[in-house]
Design a protein around this motif. Structure first.
Motif, mmCIF file in Angstrom:
data_model
loop_
_atom_site.group_PDB
_atom_site.id
_atom_site.type_symbol
_atom_site.label_atom_id
_atom_site.label_comp_id
_atom_site.label_asym_id
_atom_site.label_seq_id
_atom_site.Cartn_x
_atom_site.Cartn_y
_atom_site.Cartn_z
ATOM 1 N N MET A 55 -109.984 -39.977 -2.878
ATOM 2 C CA MET A 55 -110.221 -40.427 -1.499
ATOM 3 C C MET A 55 -109.220 -39.803 -0.538
ATOM 4 S SD MET A 55 -110.911 -44.482 -2.255
ATOM 5 C CE MET A 55 -110.576 -44.931 -0.558
ATOM 6 N N ASN A 56 -107.979 -39.651 -0.981
ATOM 7 C CA ASN A 56 -106.928 -39.146 -0.107
ATOM 8 C C ASN A 56 -107.169 -37.725 0.375
ATOM 9 O OD1 ASN A 56 -105.522 -41.530 -0.122
ATOM 10 N ND2 ASN A 56 -104.025 -40.890 -1.650
ATOM 11 N N ILE B 125 -106.573 -54.666 -6.174
ATOM 12 C CA ILE B 125 -106.413 -53.700 -7.259
ATOM 13 C C ILE B 125 -106.825 -54.345 -8.580
ATOM 14 C CG2 ILE B 125 -104.724 -52.338 -8.555
ATOM 15 C CD1 ILE B 125 -103.208 -51.902 -5.997
ATOM 16 N N ARG C 218 -109.217 -42.644 -8.371
ATOM 17 C CA ARG C 218 -110.164 -42.685 -7.252
ATOM 18 C C ARG C 218 -109.426 -42.593 -5.924
ATOM 19 N NH1 ARG C 218 -112.793 -46.631 -10.539
ATOM 20 N NH2 ARG C 218 -111.695 -48.312 -9.443
ATOM 21 N N THR C 219 -108.272 -43.237 -5.847
ATOM 22 C CA THR C 219 -107.472 -43.183 -4.626
ATOM 23 C C THR C 219 -107.039 -41.753 -4.315
ATOM 24 O OG1 THR C 219 -106.646 -45.438 -4.954
ATOM 25 C CG2 THR C 219 -105.359 -44.007 -3.510
ATOM 26 N N ARG D 297 -103.535 -49.080 5.618
ATOM 27 C CA ARG D 297 -103.722 -48.061 4.581
ATOM 28 C C ARG D 297 -104.035 -48.702 3.237
ATOM 29 N NH1 ARG D 297 -101.260 -46.234 0.251
ATOM 30 N NH2 ARG D 297 -101.433 -44.045 -0.321
ATOM 31 N N ASP D 298 -103.295 -49.749 2.886
ATOM 32 C CA ASP D 298 -103.524 -50.405 1.602
ATOM 33 C C ASP D 298 -104.898 -51.077 1.552
ATOM 34 O OD1 ASP D 298 -101.187 -49.582 0.511
ATOM 35 O OD2 ASP D 298 -100.174 -51.511 0.568
ATOM 36 N N HIS E 244 -108.637 -46.633 -10.842
ATOM 37 C CA HIS E 244 -108.513 -46.868 -9.398
ATOM 38 C C HIS E 244 -107.502 -45.898 -8.781
ATOM 39 C CE1 HIS E 244 -107.747 -48.744 -5.540
ATOM 40 N NE2 HIS E 244 -106.479 -48.905 -5.864
ATOM 41 N N LEU E 245 -106.399 -45.650 -9.469
ATOM 42 C CA LEU E 245 -105.404 -44.705 -8.954
ATOM 43 C C LEU E 245 -105.989 -43.303 -8.837
ATOM 44 C CD1 LEU E 245 -102.191 -45.825 -10.911
ATOM 45 C CD2 LEU E 245 -102.867 -46.417 -8.566
ATOM 46 N N ASP F 199 -107.569 -48.644 0.708
ATOM 47 C CA ASP F 199 -107.599 -48.275 -0.705
ATOM 48 C C ASP F 199 -108.514 -49.182 -1.521
ATOM 49 O OD1 ASP F 199 -105.934 -46.166 -0.334
ATOM 50 O OD2 ASP F 199 -104.174 -47.066 -1.272
#
Length: 217
Positions: free
Chosen positions: A107-108, A91, A103-104, A78-79, A100-101, A82
């Motif tokens: 994506m989720n 990161i 964007r994550t 999972r990481d 980035h957070l 990301d």
């Protein structure tokens, strides 16, 4: 069913080429993430995982050795997802970490199974002797440090270490909490929008320091 297991001694079957490829391992990891996400680690079985990829329970063990190792690799998978598209596949720092957070979170929305698996497994990890406990504890420690370092860089001396620590824990807590709400009711919770609102609010409060408003006294 393709067992993905080498022939045992005494069989006459000709030796087959080894099939422990990255593609097959990734297929098993995706199936495990789906299984652990829907049933939890304790209730989800290796047989459940195996059936999704057309192999046997023994075939899963051939690739990963144990259910505990499979769990750890699901979390690591999972990481890696990301940061797969990031330069250097790690990161970023500074303000880019907060982008980035966000964007994550976006994506989720398109990978519900992975989010569900992460949420269930991190929740279960608080129980005694859970095999993911050490991994989850270390992951939170590393992530807190990364967010803290990024915040101190953005603040350029205006943010104290104590406040950066608090803000980092708050950001992680808010993101994970929003994911739970979204999983339960995605029509009421807009995950990317709520995540951006929360991170911006925490960043603004941290950067304001002692002059930030205190509406609760």
């Amino acid at each position: 069913m393709d067992d993905d297991v080498p022939p045992t001694a005494g069989t006459r079957r000709p030796r087959q080429p080894r099939q422990a490829t990255a593609e097959r391992r990734a297929e098993i990891l995706r199936a495990a993430a789906n299984t652990f996400g829907s049933k939890g680690y304790m209730s989800g079985s290796l047989t459940d995982v195996a059936e999704q990829v057309g192999i046997t329970h023994a075939g899963v063990l051939h690739h990963f050795g144990s259910k505990e190792q499979l769990l750890v690799e699901v979390l690591e998978y999972r990481d890696k997802e990301d940061v797969r598209d990031l330069e250097g596949q790690h990161i970023p720092g500074g303000i880019e970490l907060f982008y980035h957070l966000l964007r994550t979170a976006r994506m989720n929305v398109d990978r519900r199974g992975i989010v569900q698996g992460y949420t269930v497994l991190t929740g279960e990890s608080v129980t005694e002797n859970h095999p993911a406990r050490a991994w989850v504890t270390d992951r939170f420690r590393v992530l807190r440090d990364e967010i803290k370092t990024a915040l101190l860089a953005v603040g350029e001396g205006a943010v104290t270490e104590e406040l950066a620590d608090c803000a980092a824990s708050s950001i992680i807590g808010v993101m994970d909490g929003l994911q739970i709400q979204w999983l339960l009711d995605d029509e009421k919770v807009d995950l990317p929008v709520a995540t951006q609102f929360a991170i911006e609010a925490i960043l603004a409060a941290a950067l304001a320091g002692n002059v930030r408003p205190h509406p609760l006294g």
